[in-house]
Design an enzyme around this catalytic site. Sequence first.
Site, PDB file in Angstrom:
ATOM      1  CG  HIS A 106       4.038  45.308  82.988  1.00  0.00           C
ATOM      2  ND1 HIS A 106       3.945  45.679  81.670  1.00  0.00           N
ATOM      3  CD2 HIS A 106       5.180  44.577  83.091  1.00  0.00           C
ATOM      4  CE1 HIS A 106       4.973  45.200  80.987  1.00  0.00           C
ATOM      5  NE2 HIS A 106       5.747  44.536  81.836  1.00  0.00           N
TER       6      HIS A 106
ATOM      7  CE  LYS B 211       7.264  45.109  76.020  1.00  0.00           C
ATOM      8  NZ  LYS B 211       6.939  44.870  77.419  1.00  0.00           N
TER       9      LYS B 211
ATOM     10  CG  ASP C 247      -4.380  50.383  67.860  1.00  0.00           C
ATOM     11  OD1 ASP C 247      -4.589  50.658  66.658  1.00  0.00           O
ATOM     12  OD2 ASP C 247      -5.119  49.640  68.531  1.00  0.00           O
TER      13      ASP C 247
ATOM     14  NE  ARG D  65       9.925  36.598  85.670  1.00  0.00           N
ATOM     15  CZ  ARG D  65       9.643  35.832  84.610  1.00  0.00           C
ATOM     16  NH1 ARG D  65       8.966  34.704  84.771  1.00  0.00           N
ATOM     17  NH2 ARG D  65      10.045  36.189  83.412  1.00  0.00           N
TER      18      ARG D  65
HETATM   19  O1  S5P Z   1      11.928  42.173  75.140  1.00  0.00           O
HETATM   20  C1  S5P Z   1      11.473  42.423  76.246  1.00  0.00           C
HETATM   21  C2  S5P Z   1      10.924  43.687  76.532  1.00  0.00           C
HETATM   22  C3  S5P Z   1      10.483  43.941  77.833  1.00  0.00           C
HETATM   23  S1  S5P Z   1       9.972  45.531  78.219  1.00  0.00           S
HETATM   24  N1  S5P Z   1      11.537  41.527  77.235  1.00  0.00           N
HETATM   25  C4  S5P Z   1      11.075  41.762  78.502  1.00  0.00           C
HETATM   26  O2  S5P Z   1      11.198  40.874  79.349  1.00  0.00           O
HETATM   27  N2  S5P Z   1      10.499  42.969  78.799  1.00  0.00           N
HETATM   28  C5  S5P Z   1       9.935  43.275  80.135  1.00  0.00           C
HETATM   29  O3  S5P Z   1      10.981  43.210  81.094  1.00  0.00           O
HETATM   30  C6  S5P Z   1       8.870  42.283  80.592  1.00  0.00           C
HETATM   31  O4  S5P Z   1       7.577  42.721  80.239  1.00  0.00           O
HETATM   32  C7  S5P Z   1       9.067  42.258  82.074  1.00  0.00           C
HETATM   33  O5  S5P Z   1       8.330  43.288  82.680  1.00  0.00           O
HETATM   34  C8  S5P Z   1      10.551  42.551  82.281  1.00  0.00           C
HETATM   35  C9  S5P Z   1      11.388  41.326  82.490  1.00  0.00           C
HETATM   36  O6  S5P Z   1      11.049  40.672  83.644  1.00  0.00           O
HETATM   37  P1  S5P Z   1      11.908  39.447  84.225  1.00  0.00           P
HETATM   38  O7  S5P Z   1      11.162  39.047  85.428  1.00  0.00           O
HETATM   39  O8  S5P Z   1      11.938  38.366  83.192  1.00  0.00           O
HETATM   40  O9  S5P Z   1      13.279  40.009  84.517  1.00  0.00           O
END
Ligand code: S5P
Length: 483
Positions: A283, A314, A317, A455
């Site tokens: 990100h 993501k 627009d 995480r």
């Molecule tokens: O539906 C989604 C889509 C994405 S891309 N749910 C998500 O959690 N993500 C991304 O995946 C979110 O923006 C983050 O970067 C990652 C999940 O992170 P975590 O720390 O919860 O495993």
Amino acid sequence: MEPKKRNLILKLYEVNAIKFGTFILKSGLESPVYLDLRVIVSYPEIMKEVANIMWTKAEENTLRYDSVCGVPYTALPIATCISTDHNIPMLIRRKETKDYGTKKMIEGSYKEDDYCLIIEDVVTSGTSVYETAQALNSVGVKVRDAIVLLDREQGGADSLKTQDIHLHSVCTMTEVLTVLEKHNKIDKTMVEKTKEFIYSNRFDQTVKKPTPQANGDHTGKKIIRPTWAESAQKCKLQITARLYNIMHKKKTNLAVSVDVHSCREVKKIIEAVGLHVCIVKTHIDIIEDFVPEFTKELQDLAEKYNFLIFEDRKFADIGNTVQSQYSRGIYKISDWADIVNVHPLPGKGVISGLQQVVKDKGLKRGCLLVAEMSSAGNLITKDYTQASLRLAEADEHKDFVMGFVCQSRLTEDPSMIHMVPGVKLSSGGDNLGQQYTTPEEAVIKRGADIIIVGRGITEADNLKEEAERYQKAGYEAYLKTVS
Ligand code: S5P
């Protein structure tokens, strides 16, 4: 059952248009039944009967239409017979317009608001009928009905209904099985095996499976997939093939999400986990000390450890805006990210806009559609997910769309890769609605080709060991699903 229909089923069986045994489908699935109606062009009597019985179906339902159009290619001669036998004008859909640029998508004479009746030999998911309807719609011709000789009963009729197309089938797979069993062509075991296959591979189950916020229950069908090496051969996009080759070589389906706030932290994580991942997801806009040179460092690391870079931007627009967001500003994402994703909410323009950038710059990039989300209470509906699938499958996006960010398997097309986020070794969630599933469940039950872990790894004391644990869990789950 009318004798005409019964006799036709038996004849189709005799000429091997309907076969039983063990067949590997395009998707890699092993099927006990195989339908190939192309062969009927060699049997004019059968061709005539097929055309007749399909036309009778249209008559019985008092359908109103100005022309017929066969789904290319098998149904083309069937539509031609109907057209000449009953004096109904015919239209032809070109499948290969893209290669010719200015050539028309629909051949023949038509007027705006004419109704066209689609003719198809076999319907499984309904995608081909829908694509033909879309092509007709694009020149102003409307489609209300489609006649199919054989409905495999795998969800095509329901799926087309959501697009306001009524599918009228001459016979169903169940009827075929009943006739063939009654005439001792197949035995009970084969009937049961085929029914089980058809039932457990219904497309509406995969597409309309409840999303986690609905009930958290993902007891979907067992996924059987080709190996990564096979997938690399089968997929059409170069970037997807590259990804599968990396997965095969490094034995990993793990994408790490480096959601940290300094260049130093990102690099530290990548140095620790680089050997164990096939993708690093960024990100970029959350990095506080970002400098343009950082993207070069990211690319060097990608080369050193052999992974792809996925910028989780993501885009959501209009096409014109996302083009600038993709290629300009301080991040110039198109210059360094192999993969990006879009919310398909704005419609096809969001994809076409980015695709144009890639084309103009001559880049090899891939785009994922966010078709489902992991967060509790998200507003994505089953229809939205299905519409996303249709957008991804659209011919015009084939050079760019490589799959989905999703929570369940949406298609068996090996060119479409499924990336599932919200993955942790212990399921649960965070206090902002994130919902986790385990690597095993993500791969085996939800059909993830790639697991996205943030995480779960980045907050571990030992980054490398934790990445290895996820890699192992993801890889072992994959091995259980390989046919
Ligand atoms: O539906 C989604 C889509 C994405 S891309 N749910 C998500 O959690 N993500 C991304 O995946 C979110 O923006 C983050 O970067 C990652 C999940 O992170 P975590 O720390 O919860 O495993």
